[in-house]
Design an enzyme around this catalytic site. Structure first.
Site, PDB file in Angstrom:
ATOM      1  N   TYR A 199       9.103 -10.795  -7.181  1.00 36.07           N
ATOM      2  CA  TYR A 199       9.941  -9.921  -5.812  1.00 36.07           C
ATOM      3  C   TYR A 199      10.287 -11.034  -5.424  1.00 36.07           C
ATOM      4  CZ  TYR A 199       7.898  -5.465  -7.314  1.00 36.07           C
ATOM      5  OH  TYR A 199       7.896  -4.205  -8.953  1.00 36.07           O
ATOM      6  N   HIS A 385      11.264   6.593  -9.936  1.00 39.33           N
ATOM      7  CA  HIS A 385      10.841   5.270 -10.233  1.00 39.33           C
ATOM      8  C   HIS A 385       9.409   5.344 -11.319  1.00 39.33           C
ATOM      9  CE1 HIS A 385      11.453   1.273 -10.098  1.00 39.33           C
ATOM     10  NE2 HIS A 385       9.434   0.994  -9.619  1.00 39.33           N
TER      11      HIS A 385
END
Length: 606
Positions: A199, A385
């Site tokens: 990330y 998601h």
């Protein structure tokens, strides 16, 4: 057969059937295979234009592969269009379907391209056909330089591919005027680490404007060749008093050494996920910039998925935001709902189906909306998601004791295709309502527990709601209590005080000095035990997450509530299949002498 030097056009329906295609896309990376379509409550009509003088193949697959697919193949030979309905068996062998449910509308060919148009019922009652629903559809495509011969279609070779899409998406692509201003939030030459999941975060300053503007469209800027590397991009609003020296300095997110300024970026402004295209806000809604409560700085979080451990990869992906001083009526907001991302969200191995539920509780919505928007907010789009184990997602909506139709649903969820789904009709969300984000997973091929977490091998269960008018509610989620989950495997006591994460088990002896994740993995899971665990987890008390913009929380945050009792379950509305034997309107007409594509368009307008 009619000799010709340009286009020949065979028409099998009234003129209106070939006009008004509201959806279009390009299926191949070289721009050679163009697809248009339109639909009503019963029927879908396709037009395909391909750079070939041979056959065109188009299909609907259960998983993106050839096996068990519903296929149509057609072309134009000596000026005469042809179309055949096929299906592939489990061994990928192609068979002609006894029940021919695809109806040729027209076909034409010139020196370089072939165009075919055809239609079918959404539900055909044919077990060899795939139903077309509001869920994700895996479209497969192929073409060949030769037409179909007496022995059937020749192998297409490399001229093939797949794409996940929602054929019954109520929205359509909206062209943005070239005069609309835009700005980019874009990473520049980020070295993607040599590991499976990263990330990457960077803070940007929003475009400065002298008065309020609305962002009306957001497009992904994914570096060519990195379409499978960039898994999702999130934008968070940061503290408006940040020191600008923090800008332009990217760093790995959730890392012990990341800048403290990253911790001030809590409120989600926008979300994009893999396979998604750009998102255009409805004409009466926009994302506000330029006022005292709007974002001045945003953190862009890019999730890089690198399971092959590629080395030396450098990425420059990001987002493009279009903005205008012509204000819309409402300011848009985003609410994150579902399961609070945590190790406490766990899925046993070997399960054909496991269900998780994340609750946006009535207590949270009563407090937040009751104080700020008693008349409620209107949800107009949802992004659902999950990660690799995800198979289906629903965002369920309850009012009092009554369950309404789902806000959104996808019974054929594809990890590689996640985008905001516009609702057919906006949905009013009132104080005291509650939502359940329900995710179905498959872990049948996994040997160990699957944990809630950030990597694609971990799991999530989230719904991002786009709504208006904007309020300060940012997250409305839940997490099942850990105590009941530990008791299920026989844990009696944990080590106190808790000084490590994951925390350690004290007793019984077989788990002593193991972390709770190690204990869960050590437990001898079976299908029956996994099913019992699932039933138990769905009844456990829940820890409520109810947070505001920034780092503030509503008072209900952290309280423990019981899941609501659902008396009867409401499924999405179903369609009734219509047999292909029903009469099909249309008469055979012939258009000739349309020698170029532009002239064909003129013919179609007659």
């Amino acid at each position: 057969k009619i000799p010709f030097s340009g286009w020949i056009f065979l028409w099998l329906s009234p003129a209106k059937s070939v006009l008004g295609f509201s959806h279009s896309t390009i299926l191949d990376p070289h721009g050679k295979y163009h697809l248009k379509w339109r639909f009503d409550r019963r029927t879908i009509t396709f037009e395909i234009e391909v750079e070939t003088r041979g056959y065109i193949g188009f299909g609907l697959s259960p998983n993106g592969a050839m096996a068990s697919s519903d296929i149509v193949i057609g072309g134009v030979t000596d000026g005469t269009p042809y179309l055949q309905d096929y299906f592939a068996d489990a061994n990928r062998k192609v068979h002609r379907d006894v029940q021919q449910n695809y109806r040729l509308q027209y076909g034409m060919e010139n020196s370089t391209h072939t165009i075919l148009a055809f239609s079918r019922h959404l539900l055909t009652c044919d077990t060899s056909d795939k139903d077309i629903t509001e869920s994700t559809v895996r479209v497969i495509w192929a073409y060949h330089s030769e037409d179909v011969g007496p022995s059937g279609p020749m192998y297409h070779g490399v001229n093939r591919g797949r794409k996940s899409m929602r054929l019954l998406d109520p929205g359509s692509k909206v062209n943005i005027s070239s005069e609309i201003d835009f700005f980019n939030l874009q990473n520049i030459n980020v070295p993607v680490p040599f590991k499976d999941t990263t990330y990457w975060c960077q803070i940007f300053k929003i475009q400065e404007v002298q008065k309020k503007h609305h962002i009306i469209r957001i497009d992904p800027l994914i570096q060519r060749g990195h379409e499978n590397l960039v898994h999702h991009i999130l934008l968070y609003q940061c503290d408006s008093s940040l020191n600008e020296s923090e800008l332009e300095a990217g760093h790995e997110c959730y890392h012990p050494n990341m800048p403290d300024s990253f911790l001030t970026c809590e409120t989600i402004v926008f979300a994009w996920a893999i396979g998604g295209e750009g998102f255009t806000y409805p004409p009466h809604v926009g994302l506000s910039i330029g006022t005292s409560i709007d974002p001045v700085y945003v953190l862009m979080e890019v999730h890089y998925d690198n399971p092959a451990f590629q080395q030396g990869v450098v990425d420059s992906s990001g987002l493009r935001l279009f903005y205008t001083p012509e204000l819309r009526q409402y300011d848009a907001g985003v609410i994150e709902t579902g399961v609070w991302v945590s190790l406490y969200h766990m899925l046993p191995p070997g399960m054909q189906e496991f269900v998780s539920e994340g609750h946006c509780t009535r207590e949270c919505l009563q407090e937040s909306l009751g104080q700020e928007m008693p008349s409620g907010v209107r949800v107009f789009a949802v992004l659902m998601h999950a990660h690799l184990a995800g198979r289906a997602i629903r965002t369920r909506h309850f009012r009092g004791q009554e369950e309404l139709q789902p806000l959104s649903h996808d019974e054929e969820f594809d990890f590689n295709f996640q985008e905001f789904q516009l609702l057919k009709d906006e949905r009013l969300l009132l104080p005291g309502d509650n939502l359940i984000t329900e995710c179905k997973y498959t872990t049948k091929d996994r040997q160990n527990m699957t944990w809630g977490g950030l990597t694609t091998r971990d799991e999530m269960c989230l719904s991002y709601l786009l709504y208006y008018p904007r309020v300060s509610l940012a997250r409305c989620e839940s997490l099942p209590e850990i105590t009941g989950q530990l008791k299920f495997i026989g844990v009696k006591e944990i080590q106190m005080p808790v000084t490590t994460w994951p925390f350690m088990i004290k007793s019984p002896k077989k788990y002593s000095n193991l972390s709770f994740t190690e204990a869960m993995d050590k437990y001898r899971w079976s299908k029956n035990r996994g099913k019992s665990f699932n039933e138990m987890v769905l009844q456990l008390p829940m820890n409520v997450r109810c947070s505001k913009w920034g780092q503030d929380e509503w008072s209900i945050q952290g309280t423990i509530v019981s899941p609501p009792e659902v008396k009867s379950e409401v499924k999405p509305p179903s369609m009734v299949c219509r047999s292909a034997s029903e009469p099909h309107s249309g008469v055979v007409l012939l258009f000739t002498m349309c020698l170029t594509y532009s002239i064909v368009q003129t013919c179609l307008s007659l």
